[in-house]
Motif scaffolding. Structure first.
Motif, PDB file in Angstrom:
ATOM      1  N   LEU A   1     -13.509  14.765 -34.419  1.00 25.52           N
ATOM      2  CA  LEU A   1     -13.997  16.140 -34.490  1.00 25.52           C
ATOM      3  C   LEU A   1     -13.196  17.051 -33.557  1.00 25.52           C
ATOM      4  O   LEU A   1     -12.707  18.094 -33.972  1.00 25.52           O
ATOM      5  N   HIS A   2     -13.041  16.643 -32.308  1.00 23.41           N
ATOM      6  CA  HIS A   2     -12.309  17.468 -31.346  1.00 23.41           C
ATOM      7  C   HIS A   2     -10.839  17.621 -31.739  1.00 23.41           C
ATOM      8  O   HIS A   2     -10.262  18.708 -31.597  1.00 23.41           O
ATOM      9  N   ALA A   3     -10.224  16.571 -32.224  1.00 21.96           N
ATOM     10  CA  ALA A   3      -8.819  16.646 -32.635  1.00 21.96           C
ATOM     11  C   ALA A   3      -8.653  17.613 -33.806  1.00 21.96           C
ATOM     12  O   ALA A   3      -7.722  18.434 -33.821  1.00 21.96           O
ATOM     13  N   HIS A   4      -9.556  17.557 -34.790  1.00 26.49           N
ATOM     14  CA  HIS A   4      -9.478  18.456 -35.941  1.00 26.49           C
ATOM     15  C   HIS A   4      -9.721  19.908 -35.544  1.00 26.49           C
ATOM     16  O   HIS A   4      -9.049  20.816 -36.040  1.00 26.49           O
ATOM     17  N   VAL A   5     -10.675  20.136 -34.655  1.00 29.54           N
ATOM     18  CA  VAL A   5     -10.940  21.502 -34.199  1.00 29.54           C
ATOM     19  C   VAL A   5      -9.713  22.048 -33.470  1.00 29.54           C
ATOM     20  O   VAL A   5      -9.287  23.181 -33.702  1.00 29.54           O
ATOM     21  N   ALA A   6      -9.115  21.250 -32.586  1.00 29.03           N
ATOM     22  CA  ALA A   6      -7.923  21.690 -31.853  1.00 29.03           C
ATOM     23  C   ALA A   6      -6.776  21.977 -32.817  1.00 29.03           C
ATOM     24  O   ALA A   6      -6.113  23.026 -32.724  1.00 29.03           O
ATOM     25  N   TYR A   7      -6.552  21.094 -33.760  1.00 33.78           N
ATOM     26  CA  TYR A   7      -5.470  21.282 -34.736  1.00 33.78           C
ATOM     27  C   TYR A   7      -5.703  22.550 -35.566  1.00 33.78           C
ATOM     28  O   TYR A   7      -4.802  23.370 -35.744  1.00 33.78           O
TER      29      TYR A   7
END
Length: 91
Positions: free
Chosen positions: A75-81
């Motif tokens: 979730l955090h990786a997708h939001v950052a990307y």
């Protein structure tokens, strides 16, 4: 994550001053369910039958299901990307 795994919950008092950060910079506060729980009709977590119960942060018996942590990292990786590529903006 999929829409079937996202539940909008009612307002709570919480325990962080995230609202001040969000007011100033924009953002989203996400709670990731990492314990043996289900949601009642109002979207509140309740202990799952046969589970280890629900234990609050900073309690000696607190636990997090390791398998759920993978979801949090994704979730955090997708939001950052999405933010970095302009697909998601703060505000």
């Amino acid at each position: 994550m999929g829409p079937e795994r996202v539940v909008e919950t009612g307002a709570t008092l919480g325990y962080d001053d995230v609202s001040e950060l969000v007011k100033r910079f924009g953002g989203l506060y996400v709670m990731l369910g990492v314990q043996d729980a289900t949601l009642d009709a109002a979207g509140r977590p309740v202990p799952a039958p046969g589970g280890r119960g629900i234990v609050t942060n900073h309690h000696p018996r607190f636990y997090a299901d390791d398998d759920t942590l993978v979801t949090g990292v994704r979730l955090h990786a997708h939001v950052a990307y999405d933010h970095l590529t302009g697909d998601l903006t703060a505000g």
